[in-house]
Design a protein around this motif. Structure first.
Motif, short mmCIF file in Angstrom:
data_model
loop_
_atom_site.label_atom_id
_atom_site.label_comp_id
_atom_site.label_asym_id
_atom_site.label_seq_id
_atom_site.Cartn_x
_atom_site.Cartn_y
_atom_site.Cartn_z
N TRP A 47 -4.27 -25.11 -5.30
CA TRP A 47 -3.87 -24.35 -6.50
C TRP A 47 -5.08 -23.67 -7.13
CZ3 TRP A 47 -2.82 -26.73 -11.92
CH2 TRP A 47 -2.35 -25.74 -12.78
N MET B 56 -3.24 -30.68 -3.32
CA MET B 56 -2.44 -29.65 -3.98
C MET B 56 -3.23 -28.99 -5.12
SD MET B 56 1.24 -31.65 -4.09
CE MET B 56 1.96 -30.41 -5.18
N ARG C 57 -6.23 -20.71 -5.04
CA ARG C 57 -5.33 -19.57 -5.18
C ARG C 57 -5.49 -18.92 -6.55
NH1 ARG C 57 -0.63 -19.17 -2.12
NH2 ARG C 57 0.51 -18.64 -4.02
N ASP C 58 -5.76 -19.72 -7.57
CA ASP C 58 -5.80 -19.21 -8.94
C ASP C 58 -7.07 -18.41 -9.23
OD1 ASP C 58 -4.39 -19.13 -11.51
OD2 ASP C 58 -6.15 -20.21 -12.26
#
Length: 269
Positions: free
Chosen positions: A37, A33, A40-41
């Motif tokens: 994350w 996860m 994506r960030d």
């Protein structure tokens, strides 16, 4: 008795029990996860990623064959790079050893000095060499001086921390014996502490000199002298054959530095 033996034979050995497996799966899921994350960030433009092999192939074609033009300037810049690393390492010794002495728990005069020494070591290691170089270029202007000071301020934390740990690991009996005879602080350091840490000192300094050579090759990218200045200029003017020559020269320099440090370790240690 037979039934009990059969039941034991039917059991399958497992390395982890159910609780440990659940914990491991939870950690793996959490890690996955976090990775998703992070991806994506940071907002990666994936079409450029998929096109990277084509770009690398094209760039390699423009860089081959390496150009011998300006080889004299490249060799001069390499020598300047070695000088930056050598002078910086030499200056670092005089700054790092006092800091290491006050940062070691068994030699520091008091708790205030201990925390001052450790703050210096942490501050030095927390800031990258390039950041130090940018700072000193802003203060002293572009040139070799900014590069030397950048490496010095970065190396103090490295040498000071490792030397402080070496001091903390010394045998206290020679120190206590000299203190019992009324020897001065300077003599205790010279005859009880220094002989015990000399092997570690030479190993640490040689290692740091090798690292400094590698770091000196990129300081010129921010105007702090060395081969990086020519490299940045060649990239800015799209002189890719010259860039290839510079990169090969840097690789040869690093290999020579590695060979020299290995030889010094065998001779000194």
């Amino acid at each position: 008795m037979v039934d009990h033996a059969e039941r034991l034979a039917d059991r399958v050995w497992q390395r982890y029990d159910r609780k440990e497996r659940l914990i491991r799966y939870a950690v793996l899921l959490l890690t996955l996860m976090l990775v998703v994350w992070a991806l994506r960030d940071i907002d990666i433009f994936w079409p450029w990623v998929w096109d990277a092999p084509n770009q690398i192939s094209g760039l390699a074609g423009r860089m081959w064959p390496p150009s011998p033009a300006g080889l004299a300037n490249i060799l001069s810049a390499l020598l300047e790079t070695v000088h930056i690393a050598t002078l910086a390492t030499f200056l670092t010794i005089f700054l790092a050893l006092p800091v290491a002495y006050i940062a070691a728990q068994n030699t520091t005069p008091n708790r205030v000095c201990l925390w001052i020494g450790r703050f210096i070591l942490v501050a030095s290691r927390s800031v990258n060499t390039i950041i130090w170089a940018l700072l000193f270029v802003a203060i002293f202007g572009p040139g070799v001086l900014a590069g030397i000071l950048a490496i010095v301020f970065r190396s103090v934390g490295f040498i000071g921390k490792l030397m402080g740990e070496a001091i903390e690991e010394i045998d206290r009996r020679p120190v206590e014996a000299m203190e019992a005879t009324g020897a001065s602080k300077a003599k205790v350091i010279a005859y009880a502490i220094v002989p015990q840490v000399m092997p570690a000192f030479f190993a640490i300094v040689i290692l740091r000199w090798d690292i400094n050579i590698r770091e000196s090759t990129v300081l010129g990218l921010v105007g702090a002298g060395g081969i990086g200045v020519i490299l940045q200029g060649s990239i800015d003017t799209f002189a890719w054959p010259t860039v290839a020559t510079i990169l090969l020269a840097i690789i040869v320099l690093v290999l020579i530095g590695e060979a020299v440090t290995s030889l010094l370790r065998r001779k000194v240690l």
